[in-house]
Design a protein around this motif. Sequence first.
Motif, PDB file in Angstrom:
ATOM      1  N   ILE A   8       0.845  -1.208   0.000  1.00 37.45           N
ATOM      2  CA  ILE A   8       0.000   0.000   0.000  1.00 37.45           C
ATOM      3  C   ILE A   8       0.876   1.254   0.000  1.00 37.45           C
ATOM      4  N   PRO A  50       0.640   4.369   2.106  1.00 34.91           N
ATOM      5  CA  PRO A  50      -0.123   4.980   3.204  1.00 34.91           C
ATOM      6  C   PRO A  50      -0.147   6.508   3.105  1.00 34.91           C
ATOM      7  N   PRO A  51      -1.324   7.100   3.254  1.00 33.35           N
ATOM      8  CA  PRO A  51      -1.389   8.569   3.256  1.00 33.35           C
ATOM      9  C   PRO A  51      -0.885   9.086   4.619  1.00 33.35           C
ATOM     10  N   THR A  57     -11.996   5.733   4.166  1.00 32.80           N
ATOM     11  CA  THR A  57     -11.715   4.578   3.295  1.00 32.80           C
ATOM     12  C   THR A  57     -12.940   4.164   2.457  1.00 32.80           C
ATOM     13  N   PHE A  68      -9.330   1.633  -6.280  1.00 34.21           N
ATOM     14  CA  PHE A  68      -8.285   0.699  -6.714  1.00 34.21           C
ATOM     15  C   PHE A  68      -8.658   0.102  -8.078  1.00 34.21           C
ATOM     16  N   CYS A 108      -2.921   0.826  -6.143  1.00 34.73           N
ATOM     17  CA  CYS A 108      -2.681   1.017  -4.700  1.00 34.73           C
ATOM     18  C   CYS A 108      -2.308   2.471  -4.406  1.00 34.73           C
ATOM     19  N   ALA A 118      -5.500   4.511  -4.657  1.00 31.93           N
ATOM     20  CA  ALA A 118      -6.400   4.125  -3.553  1.00 31.93           C
ATOM     21  C   ALA A 118      -5.836   4.648  -2.222  1.00 31.93           C
ATOM     22  N   CYS A 146      -7.640   7.280   0.412  1.00 33.53           N
ATOM     23  CA  CYS A 146      -7.851   7.056   1.856  1.00 33.53           C
ATOM     24  C   CYS A 146      -7.430   8.281   2.677  1.00 33.53           C
TER      25      CYS A 146
HETATM   26  P1  ADP Z   1     -12.742  -2.102  -0.067  1.00 32.21           P
HETATM   27  O1  ADP Z   1     -13.152  -0.678  -0.230  1.00 32.21           O
HETATM   28  O2  ADP Z   1     -13.304  -2.997  -1.137  1.00 32.21           O
HETATM   29  O3  ADP Z   1     -12.944  -2.643   1.319  1.00 32.21           O
HETATM   30  P2  ADP Z   1      -9.871  -2.503   0.453  1.00 32.21           P
HETATM   31  O4  ADP Z   1     -10.042  -2.174   1.899  1.00 32.21           O
HETATM   32  O5  ADP Z   1      -9.453  -3.903   0.129  1.00 32.21           O
HETATM   33  O6  ADP Z   1     -11.168  -2.112  -0.400  1.00 32.21           O
HETATM   34  O7  ADP Z   1      -8.798  -1.498  -0.153  1.00 32.21           O
HETATM   35  C1  ADP Z   1      -8.521  -1.405  -1.530  1.00 32.21           C
HETATM   36  C2  ADP Z   1      -7.148  -0.813  -1.718  1.00 32.21           C
HETATM   37  O8  ADP Z   1      -7.126   0.477  -1.089  1.00 32.21           O
HETATM   38  C3  ADP Z   1      -6.039  -1.603  -1.053  1.00 32.21           C
HETATM   39  O9  ADP Z   1      -5.472  -2.556  -1.940  1.00 32.21           O
HETATM   40  C4  ADP Z   1      -5.019  -0.511  -0.736  1.00 32.21           C
HETATM   41  O10 ADP Z   1      -4.192  -0.284  -1.847  1.00 32.21           O
HETATM   42  C5  ADP Z   1      -5.880   0.710  -0.496  1.00 32.21           C
HETATM   43  N1  ADP Z   1      -6.061   0.919   0.963  1.00 32.21           N
HETATM   44  C6  ADP Z   1      -7.036   0.433   1.757  1.00 32.21           C
HETATM   45  N2  ADP Z   1      -6.849   0.815   3.041  1.00 32.21           N
HETATM   46  C7  ADP Z   1      -5.721   1.565   3.048  1.00 32.21           C
HETATM   47  C8  ADP Z   1      -4.983   2.278   4.053  1.00 32.21           C
HETATM   48  N3  ADP Z   1      -5.374   2.256   5.327  1.00 32.21           N
HETATM   49  N4  ADP Z   1      -3.878   2.957   3.676  1.00 32.21           N
HETATM   50  C9  ADP Z   1      -3.471   2.986   2.379  1.00 32.21           C
HETATM   51  N5  ADP Z   1      -4.108   2.335   1.398  1.00 32.21           N
HETATM   52  C10 ADP Z   1      -5.211   1.641   1.712  1.00 32.21           C
END
Ligand code: ADP
Length: 295
Positions: free
Chosen positions: A241, A243-244, A250, A257, A279, A282, A286
Motif C-alpha cells: 500500500i 499509506p497517506p 476509506t 483501486f 494502490c 487508492a 484514503c
Molecule cells: P474495499 O473498499 O473494497 O474494502 P480494500 O479495503 O481492500 O477495499 O482497499 C482497496 C485498496 O485500497 C487496497 O489494496 C489498498 O491499496 C488501499 N487501501 C485500503 N486501506 C488503506 C490504508 N489504510 N492505507 C493505504 N491504502 C489503503
Amino acid sequence: MISVGLLALDIKSTVEYYPREDTGQRVIDQRWHRGGNASNTSTVLSLLGHKSAFVGTVARSHELSFLEKDFKKYDINIDRAIVKADCSAPTSICIINQQNGSRTILHHNKDLPELSCEEFKQFPLDSGIKWIHFEGRPNTDQIVGMLQHVETYNKSLGVNQPRIVTSVEFEKKREFSPIETFPDYLFISKEHAQFHGLKSKEQAVEFFVSKIKPSASVICAWSEDGAIAITKDSSPVTSAIFPPPKVIDTLGAGDTFNAATISALSKGHSLKDSITYGCKIAGAKCGIEGFDKLS
Ligand code: ADP
Ligand code: FRU
C-alpha cells in the motif's frame, strides 16, 4: 470506459468515535454523496482523465436530481442509464470513524430492479468503447448475457479493429457463478475471498485463477496488505500500500483501486505496474474525504 452496476445515495456521517449501541452523539460532518461501486468507479475513471459513462438502473425518486447533477459535475455520461418508475433509490448510511478512517456501511435496496441483459443490449457497442467494467451484482445470469453480447461484438471485428476489454468485480459475499469464465480481468475483493474461506490475497488469486479463461487475469486488493495479480501462466505480482499521512476516509477505496488499475491497464501498463498504480491512487483516496482531490 463504461462502468455497469449500482448507483446509490450515500449519506455519510463522520464521527469522533465509533458509536456504541443505544447511545447518541453529534456527528462532525454529514454530507450526501453519489455512491455505489460502479458509480464510484465511473467517478475515479473520469477524474483520471478517461471518457467515463455509467450504465445501470436508476430510480425515479426525489434523490434523482441530486444524483444526475453529480454525474454531470464529474462529466460522466448517463445516456445509457435506465430510469425506473415507482421504486426507491438504494441508500447507504455510511459511518466514517475520524480516528482511523474506517467505513461502516448500512445499505438498503428496497425495490430497484437490476439491469437486464435486454436493457443493456438496447445500446449499440462501438469502437468508441475501450473497456466495460461490470460490478458483479445478484443478476449474474443477466451479466453473463451482457458479457456474451460483448464477446459476440468482439468476434465480429476485423483483426486490426480494437476489441472491447471486459472486467468483472466480485466484492460482496456471493456464491460462485459462471461469470468468472468470461471477463478479461476478474477483480476479487478481500470480503468476497474471505466469504469463500480464503485467508490471504495469495490464497485468493491461486484459487480464482483456476476459474478464469486462459488469457485472463485475477486481481485482488487486500486492504492494508496491498494487492496481488496473477495470470494462468505466470507467477503472482504484488504491490504494497501507499499509506497517506493520515487515513481520513476509506469509503470507496476498493472502487478507486479498481478504477486506477483499469486506467493503467487500458494504457498498456503491465499487471504489476497497474496494481501498483491502483494502490497508489487508492492510498491517496484514503487520505482525503470523497474523491475530489484525486485528479
Ligand atoms: P474495499 O473498499 O473494497 O474494502 P480494500 O479495503 O481492500 O477495499 O482497499 C482497496 C485498496 O485500497 C487496497 O489494496 C489498498 O491499496 C488501499 N487501501 C485500503 N486501506 C488503506 C490504508 N489504510 N492505507 C493505504 N491504502 C489503503
Ligand atoms: C463503496 C460503496 C458505497 C455504496 C456501497 C454499496 O464501495 O459503493 O458507495 O453505498 O458501497 O454497497
